[in-house]
Structure formats: structure tokens, C-alpha cells
Enzyme design. Structure first.
Site, PDB file in Angstrom:
ATOM      1  CG  ASN A   1       4.726   2.254   5.516  1.00  0.00           C
ATOM      2  OD1 ASN A   1       5.324   1.941   4.493  1.00  0.00           O
ATOM      3  ND2 ASN A   1       4.463   1.383   6.497  1.00  0.00           N
TER       4      ASN A   1
ATOM      5  CD  GLU B   1       3.207   2.380  12.822  1.00  0.00           C
ATOM      6  OE1 GLU B   1       2.549   3.156  12.118  1.00  0.00           O
ATOM      7  OE2 GLU B   1       3.772   1.374  12.370  1.00  0.00           O
TER       8      GLU B   1
ATOM      9  N   GLY C   1      -3.926  -0.748   9.815  1.00  0.00           N
ATOM     10  CA  GLY C   1      -4.661  -1.279   8.665  1.00  0.00           C
ATOM     11  C   GLY C   1      -5.985  -1.925   9.023  1.00  0.00           C
TER      12      GLY C   1
ATOM     13  CD  GLU D   1       2.413  -3.915   7.570  1.00  0.00           C
ATOM     14  OE1 GLU D   1       3.122  -3.546   6.619  1.00  0.00           O
ATOM     15  OE2 GLU D   1       1.317  -3.386   7.845  1.00  0.00           O
TER      16      GLU D   1
ATOM     17  CG  HIS E   1       5.929  -1.237   9.749  1.00  0.00           C
ATOM     18  ND1 HIS E   1       4.986  -2.243   9.702  1.00  0.00           N
ATOM     19  CD2 HIS E   1       5.253  -0.074   9.609  1.00  0.00           C
ATOM     20  CE1 HIS E   1       3.794  -1.693   9.527  1.00  0.00           C
ATOM     21  NE2 HIS E   1       3.927  -0.381   9.464  1.00  0.00           N
TER      22      HIS E   1
ATOM     23  CE  LYS F   1       1.068  -0.298   5.867  1.00  0.00           C
ATOM     24  NZ  LYS F   1       0.355  -1.117   6.837  1.00  0.00           N
TER      25      LYS F   1
ATOM     26  N   GLY G   1      -0.363   4.695   6.865  1.00  0.00           N
ATOM     27  CA  GLY G   1      -0.325   3.688   5.809  1.00  0.00           C
ATOM     28  C   GLY G   1      -1.390   3.943   4.771  1.00  0.00           C
ATOM     29  N   GLY G   2      -2.550   3.311   4.935  1.00  0.00           N
ATOM     30  CA  GLY G   2      -3.620   3.362   3.936  1.00  0.00           C
ATOM     31  C   GLY G   2      -3.946   4.765   3.459  1.00  0.00           C
TER      32      GLY G   2
ATOM     33  CB  SER H   1      -6.702   3.172  11.501  1.00  0.00           C
ATOM     34  OG  SER H   1      -6.515   1.800  11.155  1.00  0.00           O
TER      35      SER H   1
HETATM   36  C1  PEP Z   1       1.417   1.739   8.987  1.00  0.00           C
HETATM   37  O1  PEP Z   1       1.592   1.194   7.912  1.00  0.00           O
HETATM   38  O2  PEP Z   1       2.384   1.942   9.728  1.00  0.00           O
HETATM   39  C2  PEP Z   1       0.058   2.131   9.362  1.00  0.00           C
HETATM   40  C3  PEP Z   1      -0.119   2.782  10.473  1.00  0.00           C
HETATM   41  O3  PEP Z   1      -0.948   1.793   8.485  1.00  0.00           O
HETATM   42  P1  PEP Z   1      -2.479   2.328   8.542  1.00  0.00           P
HETATM   43  O4  PEP Z   1      -2.405   3.822   8.604  1.00  0.00           O
HETATM   44  O5  PEP Z   1      -3.081   1.827   7.278  1.00  0.00           O
HETATM   45  O6  PEP Z   1      -3.095   1.758   9.755  1.00  0.00           O
END
Ligand code: PEP
Length: 253
Positions: free
Chosen positions: A9, A167, A173, A97, A95, A11, A233-234, A212
Site C-alpha cells: 500500500n 490491521e 505506521g 486511515e 483502510h 499510500k 505500508g512503509g 509495521s
Molecule cells: C498500511 O498502510 O496498511 C500499513 C500496514 O502500514 P505500515 O506497514 O507502514 O504499518
């Protein structure tokens, strides 16, 4: 075997130049394993270019959001059929966010899930609790409510063609990761909820963990029986990290 799905993702990150470099490295290093599927979800403006770059690579394309409406006077929105048209296979819905920042309710998420499937795409349904909800021992109640909204809208049969991503909001994040035991407990619970509707569908649905995920914790998470990959994500923006996560999944098969 359900196999693993590793979904990046991106983002609201990237540019034509950055995407191109990232994709070159991901494509070059992707594990050649039939039981591991890679998926990248760039921002909308880059979907077509990324689709072209991914042609014949076996790496899937997904979107991060979608409208629940089919077409018409919805300025700034994107219809599911448009995402299918530019080559998406998957669409992330719900999601955290979007739930927290854009105020999307579970009912809106359910409508999006339905619209995505109607367009022939696969929804990746995100569910998970906040830190406060976990501390109040409400994790299962929260995921139950988020799942129930979708089950009420589309029924259990729709999960034959869907992915669920657990999640925990407190892990997204933040660098905090659910322990493999914490994650497996919730994944098992999610599968049990689905199994109450249909055991075969529950056995077949991929349940991803997100929060993460990194190269050094992926194997511990993915070696659990109900964890079928990650929503990342990251680390999905760093090719070495994303590929290390993919390699960890490939090594488990
Ligand atoms: C996400 O964006 O769904 C996510 C899990 O981000 P991260 O891996 O950065 O925690």
C-alpha cells in the site's frame, strides 16, 4: 493451500520517477513462487503507468480506494469499473486511515466492497481495532462489527472472492507490530466468524496481517496457520524491505 499475498500500500507517496525505480527493483527481485503473489497499490494518477510496467510480470495491481457508485455526478470519485478498465485486480476498502480521517462508516465500506465485486474486482477488506479498543478488551467485538456490516450487505458467499486484512490501528505506521501470537489469535477468530457462515469459504479466504510488517518480523508472522501474507505500508516503498518480506513468505512454502 491458500498461498501468500503480499500487498504494498503505497499510500499518498511516489512520483513517476520514484515509481519507476521502485518497480524496476521489485520486478527484478520478485520471488518466482506460484504460492506467493505480489500486489502493488499506487495512488490513482499512476495506476495506468504502473499497469503498463507490470504487464507480463505476474505482479498484480490494486487501488487504495474506490467509490461505491457506478458512475455519474460524484466529482473527484473513481468508479470500480474504471479501476477494472486500467488493469486493477484488487481494491483496498475500509483502510483505517479512510475510516478515521475520511469518516468512512462500516456501512460505506460494505457498499464499496459490494461495488468492487460487481465490477469483477477483488476487495481487500481492512478491519482492526484501535489501541483504546484493544486495551478495553474489545478487539473481537470491533472486528465482529466491521465484518458483520459487510456480511449483512453481501453474505458469506461473497468472501469466496475477497481478501481480509487484519490491521490493528495501533500497529500501522508506528513501528509497533502485533506479536505473532496476538495476530494469529485475531486471524483465527476472523476465520471462525466466517466459518460460522461457510466452512469451505472460510478455509479458502486469505487473511493478511498489516501493521509495521518488516523483513525481520515477516517470517514469525507468516508462519502462523491463519496468516496468509501482509498488507504492507512503509516497507513497500523500500524495495529491499518489500523483497525481504516476499522472500520470507516464499521460504515458508
Ligand atoms: C498500511 O498502510 O496498511 C500499513 C500496514 O502500514 P505500515 O506497514 O507502514 O504499518
Amino acid at each position: 493451500m491458500r498461498g501468500y499475498l503480499l500487498a504494498g500500500n503505497w499510500k499518498m507517496n511516489g512520483s513517476n520517477a520514484a515509481d519507476s525505480e521502485l518497480l524496476d527493483r521489485i520486478i527484478a527481485g520478485a520471488p518466482q513462487s506460484e504460492s506467493v503473489e505480489l500486489l502493488v497499490c499506487p495512488p490513482f494518477p499512476y495506476l495506468s503507468d504502473v499497469a503498463a510496467r507490470l504487464a507480463d510480470t505476474g505482479i498484480a495491481l490494486g487501488a487504495q480506494n474506490v467509490s461505491q457508485h457506478g458512475s455519474g455526478a460524484f466529482t473527484g470519485e473513481t468508479a470500480p469499473s474504471m479501476l477494472a478498465d486500467v488493469g486493477c485486480k484488487y481494491v483496498i476498502v475500509g483502510h483505517s486511515e479512510r475510516r478515521a480521517i475520511m469518516g468512512e462508516s462500516s456501512e460505506t465500506v460494505a457498499a464499496k466492497f459490494k461495488a468492487v465485486q460487481r465490477a469483477g474486482l477483488v476487495p481487500v477488506l481492512c478491519i482492526g481495532e484501535t489501541k483504546e479498543q484493544r486495551e478495553a478488551d474489545r478487539t473481537e467485538a470491533v472486528v465482529d462489527e466491521q465484518l458483520a456490516a459487510v456480511l449483512d450487505e453481501v453474505g458469506i458467499s461473497a468472501f469466496a472472492n475477497a481478501v481480509v486484512a487484519y490491521e490493528p490501528v495501533w500497529a500501522i505506521g508506528t513501528g509497533l507490530t502485533a506479536t505473532p501470537e496476538q495476530a494469529q489469535d485475531v486471524h483465527r477468530h476472523i476465520r471462525e466468524v466466517l466459518a460460522a457462515g461457510d466452512q469451505a469459504i472460510a478455509d479458502g479466504v486469505k487473511i493478511l496481517y498489516g501493521g509495521s510488517v518488516k523483513g525481520d518480523n515477516a517470517a514469525g508472522l507468516f508462519s502462523n496457520p491463519d496468516i496468509d501474507g501482509g498488507l504492507i505500508g512503509g516497507a513497500s516503498l523500500k524495495p529491499a524491505d518489500f523483497l525481504a518480506i516476499a522472500a520470507a513468505a516464499a521460504a515458508l512454502h
